[in-house]
Write a protein that holds these residues in place. Structure first.
Motif, PDB file in Angstrom:
ATOM      1  N   ASP A  45       0.823  -1.210   0.000  1.00 33.15           N
ATOM      2  CA  ASP A  45       0.000   0.000   0.000  1.00 33.15           C
ATOM      3  C   ASP A  45       0.860   1.264   0.000  1.00 33.15           C
ATOM      4  O   ASP A  45       0.487   2.274  -0.593  1.00 33.15           O
ATOM      5  CB  ASP A  45      -0.956  -0.001   1.192  1.00 33.15           C
ATOM      6  CG  ASP A  45      -2.127  -0.948   0.998  1.00 33.15           C
ATOM      7  OD1 ASP A  45      -2.332  -1.420  -0.146  1.00 33.15           O
ATOM      8  OD2 ASP A  45      -2.846  -1.221   1.982  1.00 33.15           O
ATOM      9  N   ARG A  48       1.852   1.812  -3.459  1.00 38.48           N
ATOM     10  CA  ARG A  48       0.711   2.324  -4.219  1.00 38.48           C
ATOM     11  C   ARG A  48       0.516   3.824  -3.972  1.00 38.48           C
ATOM     12  O   ARG A  48       0.166   4.570  -4.895  1.00 38.48           O
ATOM     13  CB  ARG A  48      -0.555   1.548  -3.857  1.00 38.48           C
ATOM     14  CG  ARG A  48      -0.534   0.121  -4.398  1.00 38.48           C
ATOM     15  CD  ARG A  48      -1.741  -0.664  -3.981  1.00 38.48           C
ATOM     16  NE  ARG A  48      -2.939  -0.071  -4.574  1.00 38.48           N
ATOM     17  CZ  ARG A  48      -4.160  -0.370  -4.186  1.00 38.48           C
ATOM     18  NH1 ARG A  48      -4.368  -1.246  -3.213  1.00 38.48           N
ATOM     19  NH2 ARG A  48      -5.201   0.195  -4.764  1.00 38.48           N
ATOM     20  N   CYS A  49       0.742   4.276  -2.735  1.00 40.39           N
ATOM     21  CA  CYS A  49       0.648   5.714  -2.428  1.00 40.39           C
ATOM     22  C   CYS A  49       1.707   6.500  -3.206  1.00 40.39           C
ATOM     23  O   CYS A  49       1.430   7.564  -3.769  1.00 40.39           O
ATOM     24  CB  CYS A  49       0.808   5.960  -0.934  1.00 40.39           C
ATOM     25  SG  CYS A  49      -0.600   5.476   0.065  1.00 40.39           S
ATOM     26  N   GLU A  73      -6.686   8.469  -7.301  1.00 38.47           N
ATOM     27  CA  GLU A  73      -7.666   7.745  -6.485  1.00 38.47           C
ATOM     28  C   GLU A  73      -7.818   6.299  -6.935  1.00 38.47           C
ATOM     29  O   GLU A  73      -8.119   5.426  -6.137  1.00 38.47           O
ATOM     30  CB  GLU A  73      -9.003   8.482  -6.520  1.00 38.47           C
ATOM     31  CG  GLU A  73      -8.963   9.780  -5.740  1.00 38.47           C
ATOM     32  CD  GLU A  73     -10.217  10.615  -5.881  1.00 38.47           C
ATOM     33  OE1 GLU A  73     -11.094  10.261  -6.708  1.00 38.47           O
ATOM     34  OE2 GLU A  73     -10.310  11.645  -5.183  1.00 38.47           O
ATOM     35  N   GLN A  74      -7.601   6.045  -8.201  1.00 32.58           N
ATOM     36  CA  GLN A  74      -7.690   4.677  -8.701  1.00 32.58           C
ATOM     37  C   GLN A  74      -6.461   3.862  -8.310  1.00 32.58           C
ATOM     38  O   GLN A  74      -6.577   2.684  -7.981  1.00 32.58           O
ATOM     39  CB  GLN A  74      -7.851   4.688 -10.214  1.00 32.58           C
ATOM     40  CG  GLN A  74      -8.088   3.326 -10.811  1.00 32.58           C
ATOM     41  CD  GLN A  74      -8.353   3.386 -12.302  1.00 32.58           C
ATOM     42  OE1 GLN A  74      -8.291   4.458 -12.905  1.00 32.58           O
ATOM     43  NE2 GLN A  74      -8.636   2.254 -12.893  1.00 32.58           N
ATOM     44  N   PRO A  77      -4.545   3.151  -2.364  1.00 30.60           N
ATOM     45  CA  PRO A  77      -5.445   2.287  -1.590  1.00 30.60           C
ATOM     46  C   PRO A  77      -6.807   2.959  -1.397  1.00 30.60           C
ATOM     47  O   PRO A  77      -6.944   4.178  -1.499  1.00 30.60           O
ATOM     48  CB  PRO A  77      -4.717   2.129  -0.247  1.00 30.60           C
ATOM     49  CG  PRO A  77      -3.299   2.437  -0.531  1.00 30.60           C
ATOM     50  CD  PRO A  77      -3.301   3.427  -1.654  1.00 30.60           C
ATOM     51  N   SER A  78      -7.807   2.166  -1.085  1.00 24.63           N
ATOM     52  CA  SER A  78      -9.181   2.677  -1.019  1.00 24.63           C
ATOM     53  C   SER A  78      -9.380   3.750   0.053  1.00 24.63           C
ATOM     54  O   SER A  78     -10.247   4.603  -0.079  1.00 24.63           O
ATOM     55  CB  SER A  78     -10.149   1.526  -0.782  1.00 24.63           C
ATOM     56  OG  SER A  78      -9.836   0.861   0.424  1.00 24.63           O
ATOM     57  N   SER A  79      -8.587   3.739   1.101  1.00 21.96           N
ATOM     58  CA  SER A  79      -8.767   4.703   2.192  1.00 21.96           C
ATOM     59  C   SER A  79      -7.902   5.954   2.017  1.00 21.96           C
ATOM     60  O   SER A  79      -7.743   6.721   2.962  1.00 21.96           O
ATOM     61  CB  SER A  79      -8.411   4.040   3.515  1.00 21.96           C
ATOM     62  OG  SER A  79      -7.036   3.685   3.522  1.00 21.96           O
ATOM     63  N   ASP A  81      -6.329   9.635   0.927  1.00 24.03           N
ATOM     64  CA  ASP A  81      -6.691  11.033   0.692  1.00 24.03           C
ATOM     65  C   ASP A  81      -5.639  11.623  -0.240  1.00 24.03           C
ATOM     66  O   ASP A  81      -4.442  11.521   0.024  1.00 24.03           O
ATOM     67  CB  ASP A  81      -6.703  11.829   1.998  1.00 24.03           C
ATOM     68  CG  ASP A  81      -7.790  11.362   2.946  1.00 24.03           C
ATOM     69  OD1 ASP A  81      -8.886  11.032   2.462  1.00 24.03           O
ATOM     70  OD2 ASP A  81      -7.538  11.319   4.160  1.00 24.03           O
ATOM     71  N   ALA A  97      -2.758   7.419   3.502  1.00 24.96           N
ATOM     72  CA  ALA A  97      -3.722   6.334   3.707  1.00 24.96           C
ATOM     73  C   ALA A  97      -3.382   5.589   4.985  1.00 24.96           C
ATOM     74  O   ALA A  97      -2.269   5.679   5.510  1.00 24.96           O
ATOM     75  CB  ALA A  97      -3.695   5.379   2.519  1.00 24.96           C
ATOM     76  N   VAL A 100      -5.087  -1.117   5.164  1.00 18.57           N
ATOM     77  CA  VAL A 100      -6.433  -1.663   5.024  1.00 18.57           C
ATOM     78  C   VAL A 100      -6.712  -2.753   6.048  1.00 18.57           C
ATOM     79  O   VAL A 100      -7.811  -2.857   6.578  1.00 18.57           O
ATOM     80  CB  VAL A 100      -6.624  -2.219   3.589  1.00 18.57           C
ATOM     81  CG1 VAL A 100      -7.985  -2.863   3.416  1.00 18.57           C
ATOM     82  CG2 VAL A 100      -6.428  -1.112   2.580  1.00 18.57           C
TER      83      VAL A 100
END
Length: 126
Positions: A45, A48-49, A73-74, A77-79, A81, A97, A100
């Motif tokens: 994650d 990914r950030c 945003e895609q 991670p889903s959480s 900002d 983020a 998760v």
């Protein structure tokens, strides 16, 4: 009394002790495995950030801020900002983020990227 041979002792009654030791060892192994998997997930994650911030900064530098936010945003991670700050021709993107899985409380993931706008993308205010 029956004589016992030297060096030979009566067997002690410890039935079940091995089962308890195995259960404790298995529990410890599962806990360590869960923490290791949580750390690997958090590292992924984190990457990914960083990727999301880098891609957003690149798109904003090219003059596509709407696509930049959507892409970040895609990718993130889903959480996450996503914060995009543009000052003159300097672009700064921060992606934050939380992990998760929730096994690592208090851990904050963060990716940042900086870029300079391509010529002609940002209008000079002077």
């Amino acid at each position: 009394m029956s004589p016992t041979r030297p060096g030979r002792r009566k067997p002690e009654r410890d039935s079940g002790a091995v089962t308890v030791e195995a259960a404790i060892a298995l529990g410890a192994f599962i806990a360590v495995l869960a923490l290791a998997l949580a750390a690997i997930s958090a590292a992924i994650d984190q990457l990914r950030c960083i990727d999301a911030a880098r891609e957003a900064a690149r798109l904003v530098a090219r003059g596509e801020p709407d696509r930049a936010r959507a892409a970040a945003e895609q990718i993130a991670p889903s959480s996450a900002d996503v914060a995009i700050k543009i000052q003159a021709d300097t672009i700064q993107v921060d992606v934050r983020a939380r992990p998760v899985n929730g096994l690592l409380p208090g851990l904050q993931l963060h990716g940042a990227a900086y870029a300079i706008a391509e010529p002609g993308v940002v209008e000079d205010s002077s």
